[in-house]
Design an enzyme around this catalytic site. Sequence first.
Site, PDB file in Angstrom:
ATOM      1  N   CYS A 146     -10.069  21.756 -10.821  1.00  0.00           N
ATOM      2  CA  CYS A 146      -8.814  21.906 -10.086  1.00  0.00           C
ATOM      3  C   CYS A 146      -8.080  23.159 -10.556  1.00  0.00           C
ATOM      4  CB  CYS A 146      -7.960  20.662 -10.307  1.00  0.00           C
ATOM      5  SG  CYS A 146      -6.443  20.636  -9.348  1.00  0.00           S
ATOM      6  N   PRO A 147      -7.565  23.924  -9.648  1.00  0.00           N
ATOM      7  CA  PRO A 147      -7.445  23.744  -8.194  1.00  0.00           C
ATOM      8  C   PRO A 147      -8.520  24.454  -7.382  1.00  0.00           C
ATOM      9  CG  PRO A 147      -6.046  25.555  -8.819  1.00  0.00           C
ATOM     10  CD  PRO A 147      -6.739  25.075 -10.098  1.00  0.00           C
TER      11      PRO A 147
END
Length: 82
Positions: free
Chosen positions: A18-19
């Site tokens: 992430c992200p």
Amino acid sequence: MSTNYDIAETLDVTGESCPMPVIKTKSATDELDAGEVLEVLATDAGSMSDIDGWAAGTEGVELLEQVDAGDVYKHYVRKTAR
């Protein structure tokens, strides 16, 4: 439960966290034509909720299915509008 989709493109974001899976999914989806399906391959377990949340809050895309294939998570996203 996986359905066969006519995959226009496969995005491999394995090894990324992430992200990046969401950012790269958005970018790849932007390049699709309406009706085309993007297959996303990820190894980050958080991608299940991240891509689901992104698709739910984004106009012009539809999350068709998510599959937990053990060590890889598969996401199928259809672009619904240009």
